[in-house]
Structures are given as C-alpha cells and as structure tokens.
Scaffold this motif. Structure first.
Motif, mmCIF file in Angstrom:
data_model
loop_
_atom_site.group_PDB
_atom_site.id
_atom_site.type_symbol
_atom_site.label_atom_id
_atom_site.label_comp_id
_atom_site.label_asym_id
_atom_site.label_seq_id
_atom_site.Cartn_x
_atom_site.Cartn_y
_atom_site.Cartn_z
ATOM 1 N N PRO A 71 15.874 40.836 -12.129
ATOM 2 C CA PRO A 71 14.423 40.990 -12.210
ATOM 3 C C PRO A 71 14.028 42.339 -12.810
ATOM 4 O O PRO A 71 14.700 43.343 -12.580
ATOM 5 N N ASP B 32 11.419 37.717 -11.964
ATOM 6 C CA ASP B 32 12.757 37.341 -12.410
ATOM 7 C C ASP B 32 12.674 36.628 -13.751
ATOM 8 O O ASP B 32 11.585 36.427 -14.312
ATOM 9 N N VAL C 291 12.202 37.397 -4.896
ATOM 10 C CA VAL C 291 12.440 38.252 -6.068
ATOM 11 C C VAL C 291 12.990 39.607 -5.619
ATOM 12 O O VAL C 291 13.872 40.177 -6.259
#
Lengths: 151, 261
Positions: free
Chosen positions: B96, B107, B239
């Motif tokens: 990410p 991401d 994430v």
C-alpha cells in the motif's frame, strides 16, 4: 406462549451448534493453588466422550496445536506440548484450570481459554458470548486427559 | 573518542533493547524467509515456470484489460501509463502507498479502482472479481524479483496501526497473528507449516482455493479460522495490516504471482 418461547430458544441453541445459548451463563469456579479443584458440573466427566472431543478438529481443536497418543490421527500439530502423560504431570484440578483459562497461569500462552467469554476481541457473531466448550465438555476432556498417564 | 564511543554504543544497545522488548518477538531481518522456501519441489516449479503457473491465465487477462478501453472516458490504462513493463516496474513492491487525494494509504486494488472511477469514468471492479485480480496480478508481475520497499514516512501511522492489529488477540480462539507468524513459524498447525506470513507474492494462486486470491482474502481466512469477525474488504484496518506486513517484509523479493498450498 412459554412453550413457543422455549421452543424458539431450543431451535436457536440447536442452530448455534455449540449447545450453549446466549442466555446461558458460565458456571462459577474457584481457583486455588494453581488448580480448580471442583468439577464445573458437580459430577465427573466421561473420558470416552472426552477423547472424542480432543480428536475432533472442529470441536476440541486440540490436535491443531498438540500431538498426543492418537495413532489413528494423522497430521497432529506441534505448536504446543505433546499431551502424552498429561495425567501424570498434572492433577485433575490443574488440568481443569488449564482447560478453563490457561491465561490465569501464563498471560502470554497461545492456549485459548476454553471456558471464558469476557475480554475477547472481534469475536464472530456466531460465537459471541459462548465459550469454546461447555462445562460438560470441559469435564469430559479433563476426565480423558487424566487417563493419559503413559510416557 | 574511545571514551565516548562505548557510551554511544550503550545508549544504542539500550534503545535497541527497548524497541525489541516493545515489539515482542520481531523476526530478525536476516532470519526472514518467504513461504516459497518451504514449498515442495513441485509447487516451486509450478510458481517458477510461467507456462505451468496457473496464475499466468490471470496475468494474460490482466494484460488484455490493461490495453482495453473502459468507461465513459473510453480510455485504456495503457493510454496514460504506456508500456506496463516499464511504467509498472516496481509499483507493486511499494504498495500500500499513501494517496494524497484520499489522504490515506491505499492498496494496489484500491489504486486500480480509483483509476477506474477517476480516470476512466468506469464502475469499480468488485473485490476478488476476476478482472481486479487479473489487473493486480499483471501489475504485480512487473515487479517480480524486485525488493519490497516501505520507506514512505506518511505510511508510518498505518504501519503502526497495522502492527497493533498484528499483535492483538482476536476471536473466540483468542490468538494474534504474531503468536503464530512471529513466535511459532516453522512449526505445524496440523499438517500446515506455519509460515512467517510475508506477503511477497499476492495475488497468489492458492491450491486450497483452486483460484487466485488477494492478500485481504488470505487475511480474512486466518481471521475466520480464529472465529473472529474478519475485516471488510477495503477497510482501513485491512489496509493498515497490509502496510505493516509489507514493512515487515521489506527487502524480500516480490514473487507475484506466487503459488501456495
């Protein structure tokens, strides 16, 4: 009316699968000297039922991490101590505490508390408010582990 | 010089010890290993040879999508980004990444979908859809062999949040990621070797899935196994955990698309 409610509760319990409804409460127990001396149910467990729970990978889950004297079981885990000789190493009360809440003995252990519902994070809805095993199942497993006295 | 150096060293050692104890059991950098190292010979061969790697089908579909016009803008990825073998080289190795517009880490899947909505005026692909996996695999393939990079200071809060999630016990089974993947890697959970959990090859072709899947799908698998409520696809927590895992795997080579049992 009451019958309808209890029927609904029974169906809910059956669907939930664990034999432990949200309305049920954990039975009280006392820890003394690193052990829970008294049976959670007031009666001794059944070792044969306990063995079936231990080797069942979706009920007891034990063999995911432990290995033990179960020659018919393939693929036993080795993240945790071998269960062989558990009954020689620990008293029944010590085994009971290790099943009920191992964190009481070692806060960092990977052994889950099998009879606890508090202090958990992000529990999936289907399992919320339920211990991993019921009091009866804990007693069955304890009774079985106590028979493991070989080397 | 000789008087001050040991003092510096003592401070450095003390600081390192503090960090180490706060981290619990971070795997020393030189002991990290990709799950690839523990694959059987057949699975390694399957990953290494494009003609036998099942994920190649997704990579080829991703290449087609890269060159295909999409959305009301009627624009292909290639029209802005050109030849992916050049423009996408190294990109997946640093995701990410922090997105200045979103003001948050995103991401690679989210990056692709932002391009779709913002640049192509197209509908975003669903998470785990064939198209999104295909484009992600195609873009990831361009970084194969390159070291994972995690140096952006703006990612620090997400990495720290991800670390906390990695250390947090979850679910009815009440275990953290770290308890397996930092503390017990190399042992067996039934028949499965516990890997260190480095996301070097996503999206991966997982033999158990008979399909390609994202890192978030894999994380959800573990969470469901712990009887925990998994993160929603695209959730900030997911994430953040991805960002932490990539930081943790920094320097290891990208293997996308990897094959795993």
């Amino acid at each position: 009316m009451t019958r309808a409610v209890s029927l609904a509760a029974a169906i809910f319990t059956a669907l939930a699968g664990g034999g432990f409804g949200l309305a049920d409460e954990l039975r009280p127990y006392q820890i003394a000297g690193g052990a829970i001396a008294v049976s959670l149910t007031g009666t001794p467990g059944d070792a044969a039922r306990g063995r079936a729970i231990v080797v069942n990978r979706t009920v007891g889950l034990c063999l995911l991490c432990h290995s033990g004297p179960f020659p018919e079981e393939r693929f036993q885990g080795n993240l945790a101590p071998d269960l062989t000789g558990s009954g020689a190493r620990w008293s029944v009360g010590e085994l009971r505490l290790r099943m009920v809440d191992s964190h009481k003995l070692n806060a960092d252990t990977i052994m889950p508390a099998y009879y606890a519902v508090d202090g958990l994070n992000r529990v999936a809805p289907a399992f919320r408010g339920k211990p991993l095993l019921t009091a009866e199942q804990i007693e069955d497993v304890v009774a079985f582990l106590a028979t493991l006295r070989g080397q | 010089m000789t008087g001050s150096l040991p003092r510096c060293l003592i401070v450095a050692i003390a600081l390192a010890a503090c960090v180490a104890s706060a981290n619990g059991g971070d795997i020393p950098l030189d002991q990290r290993r990709s799950g690839y190292a523990d694959l059987g010979r057949d699975t390694k061969a399957m990953q290494d040879d494009d003609t036998s790697n099942p994920a190649t089908l997704w990579v080829l579909d991703g290449e087609a999508l890269w060159n295909q016009k999409a959305g009301s803008a009627n624009r292909a990825c290639a029209e802005c980004h050109g030849d992916a073998t050049a423009s996408m080289k190294g990109v997946a190795a640093r995701y990410p990444a922090f997105d200045a517009v979103q003001k948050s880490p995103i991401d690679l899947e989210q990056r692709i979908n932002l391009c779709r909505t913002e640049r192509q005026n197209a509908t975003p692909f669903a998470f785990e859809s064939h198209e999104l996996l295909a484009l992600t695999a195609f873009i990831g393939r361009q970084s194969r062999g390159m070291p994972i990079v995690s140096t952006d200071e703006k990612l620090k809060p997400a990495i720290e949040a991800g670390r906390k999630l990695f250390m947090q016990r979850i679910g009815q089974i009440d275990m953290s990621c770290a308890q397996c993947h930092d503390d017990n890697w190399g042992k067996h959970l039934t028949s499965s070797l516990v890997p260190q959990g480095h996301p070097t090859g996503y999206p991966i072709y997982r033999l158990e899935w008979q399909n390609l899947g994202s890192l978030q799908r894999r994380l959800r698998n573990c969470m469901i196994g712990m009887r925990a409520e998994p993160f929603d696809y695209g959730a900030p927590e997911a994430v953040a955990l991805e960002a932490y895992l990539m930081w943790r795997a920094r320097g290891l080579p990208v293997e996308t698309p990897a094959v795993r049992p």
